[in-house]
Scaffold this active site. Structure first.
Site, PDB file in Angstrom:
ATOM      1  N   GLY A   1       0.762  -1.252   0.000  1.00 51.18           N
ATOM      2  CA  GLY A   1       0.000   0.000   0.000  1.00 51.18           C
ATOM      3  C   GLY A   1       0.789   1.296   0.000  1.00 51.18           C
ATOM      4  O   GLY A   1       0.353   2.285  -0.578  1.00 51.18           O
TER       5      GLY A   1
ATOM      6  N   ASP B   1       0.609   3.284   4.236  1.00 48.83           N
ATOM      7  CA  ASP B   1      -0.464   4.011   3.550  1.00 48.83           C
ATOM      8  C   ASP B   1      -1.487   4.552   4.529  1.00 48.83           C
ATOM      9  O   ASP B   1      -1.927   5.686   4.427  1.00 48.83           O
ATOM     10  CB  ASP B   1      -1.140   3.128   2.474  1.00 48.83           C
ATOM     11  CG  ASP B   1      -1.637   1.782   3.007  1.00 48.83           C
ATOM     12  OD1 ASP B   1      -1.431   1.463   4.190  1.00 48.83           O
ATOM     13  OD2 ASP B   1      -2.243   1.036   2.207  1.00 48.83           O
TER      14      ASP B   1
ATOM     15  N   ASP C   1      -4.757   2.325  10.731  1.00 51.50           N
ATOM     16  CA  ASP C   1      -6.147   1.977  10.955  1.00 51.50           C
ATOM     17  C   ASP C   1      -6.285   1.429  12.380  1.00 51.50           C
ATOM     18  O   ASP C   1      -6.343   2.209  13.322  1.00 51.50           O
ATOM     19  CB  ASP C   1      -6.547   0.965   9.864  1.00 51.50           C
ATOM     20  CG  ASP C   1      -8.007   0.598   9.861  1.00 51.50           C
ATOM     21  OD1 ASP C   1      -8.848   1.500   9.963  1.00 51.50           O
ATOM     22  OD2 ASP C   1      -8.319  -0.602   9.750  1.00 51.50           O
TER      23      ASP C   1
ATOM     24  N   LYS D   1      -6.655   7.048  10.513  1.00 55.94           N
ATOM     25  CA  LYS D   1      -8.069   6.882  10.886  1.00 55.94           C
ATOM     26  C   LYS D   1      -8.117   6.640  12.387  1.00 55.94           C
ATOM     27  O   LYS D   1      -8.269   5.492  12.827  1.00 55.94           O
ATOM     28  CB  LYS D   1      -8.617   5.615  10.203  1.00 55.94           C
ATOM     29  CG  LYS D   1      -9.458   5.800   8.972  1.00 55.94           C
ATOM     30  CD  LYS D   1     -10.154   4.464   8.681  1.00 55.94           C
ATOM     31  CE  LYS D   1     -10.172   4.139   7.228  1.00 55.94           C
ATOM     32  NZ  LYS D   1     -10.671   2.772   6.955  1.00 55.94           N
TER      33      LYS D   1
ATOM     34  N   PHE E   1     -14.111   3.284   4.369  1.00 52.40           N
ATOM     35  CA  PHE E   1     -13.140   2.483   3.629  1.00 52.40           C
ATOM     36  C   PHE E   1     -12.778   3.241   2.360  1.00 52.40           C
ATOM     37  O   PHE E   1     -13.635   3.555   1.541  1.00 52.40           O
ATOM     38  CB  PHE E   1     -13.681   1.088   3.309  1.00 52.40           C
ATOM     39  CG  PHE E   1     -12.585   0.174   2.855  1.00 52.40           C
ATOM     40  CD1 PHE E   1     -11.783  -0.482   3.774  1.00 52.40           C
ATOM     41  CD2 PHE E   1     -12.319   0.017   1.503  1.00 52.40           C
ATOM     42  CE1 PHE E   1     -10.735  -1.287   3.363  1.00 52.40           C
ATOM     43  CE2 PHE E   1     -11.268  -0.792   1.081  1.00 52.40           C
ATOM     44  CZ  PHE E   1     -10.478  -1.441   2.012  1.00 52.40           C
TER      45      PHE E   1
ATOM     46  N   ARG F   1      -5.399   0.592  -6.574  1.00 52.10           N
ATOM     47  CA  ARG F   1      -4.202   1.239  -6.025  1.00 52.10           C
ATOM     48  C   ARG F   1      -3.710   2.351  -6.933  1.00 52.10           C
ATOM     49  O   ARG F   1      -3.060   3.287  -6.499  1.00 52.10           O
ATOM     50  CB  ARG F   1      -3.069   0.211  -5.864  1.00 52.10           C
ATOM     51  CG  ARG F   1      -3.330  -0.863  -4.827  1.00 52.10           C
ATOM     52  CD  ARG F   1      -2.029  -1.612  -4.540  1.00 52.10           C
ATOM     53  NE  ARG F   1      -2.246  -2.886  -3.887  1.00 52.10           N
ATOM     54  CZ  ARG F   1      -2.386  -3.052  -2.572  1.00 52.10           C
ATOM     55  NH1 ARG F   1      -2.369  -2.005  -1.775  1.00 52.10           N
ATOM     56  NH2 ARG F   1      -2.558  -4.245  -2.051  1.00 52.10           N
TER      57      ARG F   1
HETATM   58  P1  IMP Z   1      -3.800  -1.621  10.624  1.00 56.83           P
HETATM   59  O1  IMP Z   1      -2.802  -2.673  10.954  1.00 56.83           O
HETATM   60  O2  IMP Z   1      -5.201  -2.018  11.023  1.00 56.83           O
HETATM   61  O3  IMP Z   1      -3.470  -0.237  11.122  1.00 56.83           O
HETATM   62  O4  IMP Z   1      -3.990  -1.652   9.071  1.00 56.83           O
HETATM   63  C1  IMP Z   1      -3.279  -1.014   8.165  1.00 56.83           C
HETATM   64  C2  IMP Z   1      -3.526  -1.656   6.820  1.00 56.83           C
HETATM   65  O5  IMP Z   1      -4.908  -1.988   6.615  1.00 56.83           O
HETATM   66  C3  IMP Z   1      -3.181  -0.685   5.742  1.00 56.83           C
HETATM   67  O6  IMP Z   1      -1.820  -0.761   5.400  1.00 56.83           O
HETATM   68  C4  IMP Z   1      -4.126  -1.080   4.625  1.00 56.83           C
HETATM   69  O7  IMP Z   1      -3.523  -2.091   3.830  1.00 56.83           O
HETATM   70  C5  IMP Z   1      -5.337  -1.655   5.307  1.00 56.83           C
HETATM   71  N1  IMP Z   1      -6.450  -0.661   5.384  1.00 56.83           N
HETATM   72  C6  IMP Z   1      -6.964  -0.088   6.497  1.00 56.83           C
HETATM   73  N2  IMP Z   1      -7.954   0.768   6.199  1.00 56.83           N
HETATM   74  C7  IMP Z   1      -8.078   0.758   4.865  1.00 56.83           C
HETATM   75  C8  IMP Z   1      -8.933   1.460   3.935  1.00 56.83           C
HETATM   76  O8  IMP Z   1      -9.779   2.311   4.265  1.00 56.83           O
HETATM   77  N3  IMP Z   1      -8.735   1.162   2.609  1.00 56.83           N
HETATM   78  C9  IMP Z   1      -7.815   0.268   2.158  1.00 56.83           C
HETATM   79  N4  IMP Z   1      -6.990  -0.403   2.994  1.00 56.83           N
HETATM   80  C10 IMP Z   1      -7.128  -0.168   4.335  1.00 56.83           C
HETATM   81 MG    MG Z   2      -4.038  -3.230   1.913  1.00 52.81          MG
END
Ligand code: IMP
Ligand code: MG
Length: 195
Positions: A43, A99, A102, A130, A151, A164
Site C-alpha cells: 500500500g 499508507d 487503521d 483513521k 473504507f 491502487r
Molecule cells: P492496521 O494494521 O489495522 O493499522 O492496518 C493497516 C492496513 O490496513 C493498511 O496498510 C491497509 O492495507 C489496510 N487498510 C486499512 N484501512 C483501509 C482502507 O480504508 N482502505 C484500504 N486499505 C485499508
Molecule cells: Mg491493503
C-alpha cells in the site's frame, strides 16, 4: 475505474500539498542523521515514492511487506515478510512508512520488530490516519491526512487488490464494491478448485 468511485475525498492537488508538508517535517526531524525509509508494501509504495523525492537529505530505502487485510475490508491476521537484513536494521535510524494507520496493529508490530532487531530510532509516517479505528494504542510521528471512518481506495490503497493506481483517494460506490468482492470470491473459489 473512475466510474466506480462515489466520492473523492482527497484530490491530486490536496495530496501534493499534504505530502509537501509532511516531507518538510520529516526533513527537519532527520536532518543530520543517517536514516532508512522503510516502505510497507504494498500500500505505501505510491506515497513513499512521492515522499522521498521531496526529502532533500541523504537517506536509504528498504521494504517490508505486511498484510492485515484479505480481500475484504475487515482486518485479518498480520503477515510480515521480507524484513530487511540485520545489517540494514541494527543501529540504523528507521522511518516506517505506511499508507494508512487503521487499527494500529501493523505499525505497532513492525515498530516492536525493528526495535527488537536493534534499530536506534524508529519513527513512523503515514499517508492517512483513521484514529477512530484504533484497536492498539499507536500514534504516528508524521501523518499527511486524518480521515473519517470510511473504507477508502486509491493512491496505493486497495480493495481486493484493485484501485491502487487511482491518483486520488476516494470512496467506492457500494455496487462497485459488491461487484469486485464477488469477482474476487469467484477467483478464490476457482483457484482452490484447481489446486
Ligand atoms: P492496521 O494494521 O489495522 O493499522 O492496518 C493497516 C492496513 O490496513 C493498511 O496498510 C491497509 O492495507 C489496510 N487498510 C486499512 N484501512 C483501509 C482502507 O480504508 N482502505 C484500504 N486499505 C485499508
Ligand atoms: Mg491493503
Amino acid at each position: 475505474m473512475h466510474n466506480d468511485v462515489e466520492r473523492v475525498l482527497l484530490d491530486e492537488e490536496a495530496i501534493r500539498a499534504g505530502i509537501d508538508r509532511v516531507a518538510e517535517e520529516v526533513t527537519t526531524a532527520f536532518n543530520g542523521l543517517d536514516f532508512t525509509v522503510v516502505s510497507i508494501l504494498k500500500g505505501s509504495c505510491i506515497f513513499a515514492s512521492d515522499l522521498i523525492r521531496r526529502i532533500p537529505i541523504p537517506l536509504e530505502l528498504a521494504f517490508v511487506s505486511a498484510s492485515s487485510y484479505g480481500d475484504g475490508t475487515e482486518a485479518g491476521k498480520l503477515k510480515v515478510n521480507f524484513l530487511p537484513a540485520g545489517n540494514e536494521i541494527e543501529g540504523r535510524n528507521i522511518l516506517l512508512v505506511d499508507d494508512i494507520l487503521d487499527t494500529g496493529r501493523t505499525m505497532h508490530t513492525l515498530k516492536d520488530e525493528f526495535t527488537s532487531r536493534g534499530a536506534a530510532i524508529v519513527k513512523s509516517c503515514v499517508f492517512l490516519d483513521k484514529p477512530s479505528r484504533r484497536a492498539v494504542e499507536f500514534n504516528a510521528d508524521f501523518r499527511a491526512f486524518e480521515v473519517e471512518d470510511l473504507f477508502v481506495v486509491g493512491f496505493g490503497l486497495d480493495f481486493a487488490g484493485r484501485y491502487r493506481n487511482l491518483p486520488y483517494v476516494g470512496v467506492l460506490q457500494p455496487e462497485a464494491q459488491e461487484r469486485v468482492a464477488r469477482s474476487a470470491e469467484e477467483a478464490r473459489i476457482a483457484q482452490s478448485a484447481s489446486a
